[in-house]
Design a protein around this motif. Structure first.
Motif, PDB file in Angstrom:
ATOM      1  N   SER A 132       0.849  -1.190   0.000  1.00  0.00           N
ATOM      2  CA  SER A 132       0.000   0.000   0.000  1.00  0.00           C
ATOM      3  C   SER A 132       0.885   1.240   0.000  1.00  0.00           C
ATOM      4  O   SER A 132       1.762   1.389   0.852  1.00  0.00           O
ATOM      5  N   GLN A 138      -0.675   4.224   6.348  1.00  0.00           N
ATOM      6  CA  GLN A 138      -1.874   3.564   6.869  1.00  0.00           C
ATOM      7  C   GLN A 138      -2.142   3.875   8.336  1.00  0.00           C
ATOM      8  O   GLN A 138      -3.171   3.491   8.878  1.00  0.00           O
ATOM      9  N   ASP A 206       3.750  -1.010   3.860  1.00  0.00           N
ATOM     10  CA  ASP A 206       3.065   0.270   4.048  1.00  0.00           C
ATOM     11  C   ASP A 206       4.051   1.399   3.750  1.00  0.00           C
ATOM     12  O   ASP A 206       4.998   1.623   4.498  1.00  0.00           O
TER      13      ASP A 206
END
Length: 396
Positions: A132, A138, A206
């Motif tokens: 991501s 996040q 992340d």
């Protein structure tokens, strides 16, 4: 075009056995997955119904192709899937079951609302590397904050630190935060793949554009740590070494970089100003930094007497790092650029090549181009049509 044709055209590389689901869009994520494609991975770009990736509509255009889209999506396959529709969700989940990597750069929470969080997808494919990339990551109080490159440049401090002391804060002349985020996404994926070889398990990578930009500040952050204050803008000079700047010759500007006293002494003799090397103001780097404006004025008083080509030759022959100040067209035309295969052709369009050179793999000068929207949709739907008994992530 069917997927077998794409496979035949795909360059060999260290990631040739990988299947990557690319849910990324615009620049940040596609830049990271483009590196995977350049290094041999099979990358399936999943696009939303309608116009697909927003950048398909961005200029500049050559022969109807968006260069914005083409530059970071070469060699990928395209399928349009409505991830809210049952039939398309099943196709998507069948790809997930066979994938090694999934990359996404939606705003945090989007994938979870679709039922496709890391936890949900790793339950059906424990070996999945789920990457991501977002503006602020996040976690943290700004996780859901929307971000484009310029917002991150502004908030990271790099925009404030760029420019001249008497000028305004200036955006770096490329989408630096997007690109840094893409590079770190690629690095995180490669690291997680290496770890999977040892553990057999996938992981959630992340990456935040803000974090990536902050990590690139280096000199500015050094100054902050040392003084407790934000550094001011200093133009083109180096914050800790002198002379290390852009200088004026008779016809154009060029760059001289002296990283130590020995190089400075060589420079002074090369430009026939040996007295500068013994001037008390310039005897060591600390003095040269304190008197950098005076030193630049002294050097340019001499440098303006000859063309840059003259100084480039004599300073280079003296063993001092020196280089011309080129525009993008001049940089692209350099023999060094050609020797390193850094301007390639993909889909009939010239674009920057792959900077990662690996001795055991070829570095093709011609690569597959970016796909048209849903170009491989029919063949991919056929390939991943089989639906297993495992329910999808929403329990359907």
């Amino acid at each position: 075009m069917d997927t077998s044709s794409v496979a035949a055209a795909r360059p060999a590389g260290p990631f040739s056995d990988l299947l990557v689901i690319d849910l990324t869009h615009v620049l940040n994520g596609p830049f990271g997955t483009n590196i995977l494609a350049d290094l041999g991975a099979r990358v399936i770009k999943v696009e939303q119904p309608g116009h697909g990736d927003d950048t398909r509509l961005y200029g500049p255009f050559v022969n109807g192709q968006s260069l914005y889209f083409s530059f970071v999506n070469r060699g990928k396959e395209s399928i349009v899937l409505d991830l809210k529709a049952d039939a398309d969700r099943k196709v998507f989940l069948n790809i997930v079951r066979k994938a090694d990597v999934l990359a996404e750069n939606f705003r945090p929470g989007t994938m979870q609302r679709l039922g496709f969080s890391y936890e949900a997808l790793s339950a059906i494919n424990p070996r999945l590397i789920y990457a991501s990339s977002s503006g602020f990551g996040q976690t943290g109080p700004m996780a859901s904050y929307p971000a484009y490159d310029t917002i991150v440049q502004a908030m990271s401090g790099i925009l404030d630190a760029t420019g001249f002391p008497d000028g305004p804060p200036t955006r770096v002349g490329t989408s630096l935060s997007d690109l840094c985020g893409g590079v770190f996404m690629f690095s995180g994926i490669a690291s997680a793949l290496y770890d999977r070889q040892k553990t057999g398990k996938g992981a959630h990578v992340d990456v935040a554009m803000f974090d990536a930009t902050l990590a690139f500040l280096e000199h500015g952050f050094m100054s902050y740590v040392a003084t407790g204050r934000a550094p001011g803008r200093i133009g083109n000079r180096h914050p800790y070494m002198a002379p290390f700047d852009v200088f004026e010759a008779r016809d154009r500007q060029f760059v001289i970089c002296c990283g130590n006293d020995s190089l400075f002494q060589k420079l002074c003799h090369a430009v026939a100003r040996p007295e500068l090397a013994t001037d008390a103001r310039f005897a060591d780097n600390l003095g040269r930094m304190e008197n950098s404006a005076a030193l630049k004025a002294e050097l340019e008083r001499t440098l303006r007497g000859q063309d840059a080509s003259h100084w480039l030759q004599v300073i280079h022959e003296a063993g001092v790092p020196v280089g011309p100040l080129l525009d993008i067209a001049e940089a692209a035309a350099l023999p060094q650029t050609a020797a390193r295969n850094m301007v390639i052709e993909a889909g009939g369009v010239r674009m920057p090549g792959n900077p990662i050179k690996i001795s055991t793999y070829a570095d093709p000068a011609v690569r597959p181009g970016a796909p048209s929207l849903d170009e491989h949709g029919a063949s991919l739907r056929h390939e991943f049509a089989a639906v297993t008994a495992v329910p999808d992530c929403a329990g359907r």
